[in-house]
Design a protein around this motif. Structure first.
Motif, PDB file in Angstrom:
ATOM      1  N   PHE A 139      37.175  41.734  29.872  1.00  0.00           N
ATOM      2  CA  PHE A 139      38.193  42.246  31.399  1.00  0.00           C
ATOM      3  C   PHE A 139      39.247  42.763  31.096  1.00  0.00           C
ATOM      4  O   PHE A 139      39.765  41.941  30.052  1.00  0.00           O
ATOM      5  N   TRP A 154      41.211  44.128  26.350  1.00  0.00           N
ATOM      6  CA  TRP A 154      40.307  43.230  26.836  1.00  0.00           C
ATOM      7  C   TRP A 154      40.711  41.755  26.306  1.00  0.00           C
ATOM      8  O   TRP A 154      41.364  41.775  25.588  1.00  0.00           O
ATOM      9  N   ILE A 194      39.476  39.760  39.441  1.00  0.00           N
ATOM     10  CA  ILE A 194      39.269  40.490  38.637  1.00  0.00           C
ATOM     11  C   ILE A 194      38.538  40.961  39.410  1.00  0.00           C
ATOM     12  O   ILE A 194      37.394  41.126  39.850  1.00  0.00           O
ATOM     13  N   ILE A 246      35.864  44.820  34.705  1.00  0.00           N
ATOM     14  CA  ILE A 246      34.429  43.902  33.663  1.00  0.00           C
ATOM     15  C   ILE A 246      33.383  44.350  33.120  1.00  0.00           C
ATOM     16  O   ILE A 246      33.023  45.436  33.523  1.00  0.00           O
TER      17      ILE A 246
END
Length: 90
Positions: free
Chosen positions: A19, A27, A53, A58
């Motif tokens: 994510f 990332w 998130i 994602i």
């Protein structure tokens, strides 16, 4: 109920994901834990810290056509019309 919500997204608790905290950020690896009250996904990062998130930040690890790992945006997985559970792990 959380498991059914995750399954509707095409993922399971413990799924390997990565994510970004913000668009264009680096990332960060993590694992899916569940759903947050605001509709975001509850994750744990590599250090075990809880993160909430949004779905659009994602990506999920999947097997590519040659068996290697490929990263697929979660929004693409959600947009698929049918999720097949070939091995009955659900």
């Amino acid at each position: 109920m959380v498991d059914s919500w995750l399954r509707s997204l095409g993922i399971r608790p413990g799924a390997e994901i990565r994510f970004r905290r913000e668009p264009g950020g680096r990332w960060v690896p993590g694992k899916v834990m569940g759903r947050e009250s605001d509709g975001s996904v509850d994750l744990r990062d590599a250090r075990g810290r809880s993160r909430a998130i949004p779905v659009e930040l994602i990506e999920v690890a999947e097997r590519g056509p040659r068996g290697g790992r490929v990263w697929t945006p979660l929004l693409e997985i959600v947009a698929r019309t049918e999720q097949l559970d070939l091995f009955g792990d659900a």
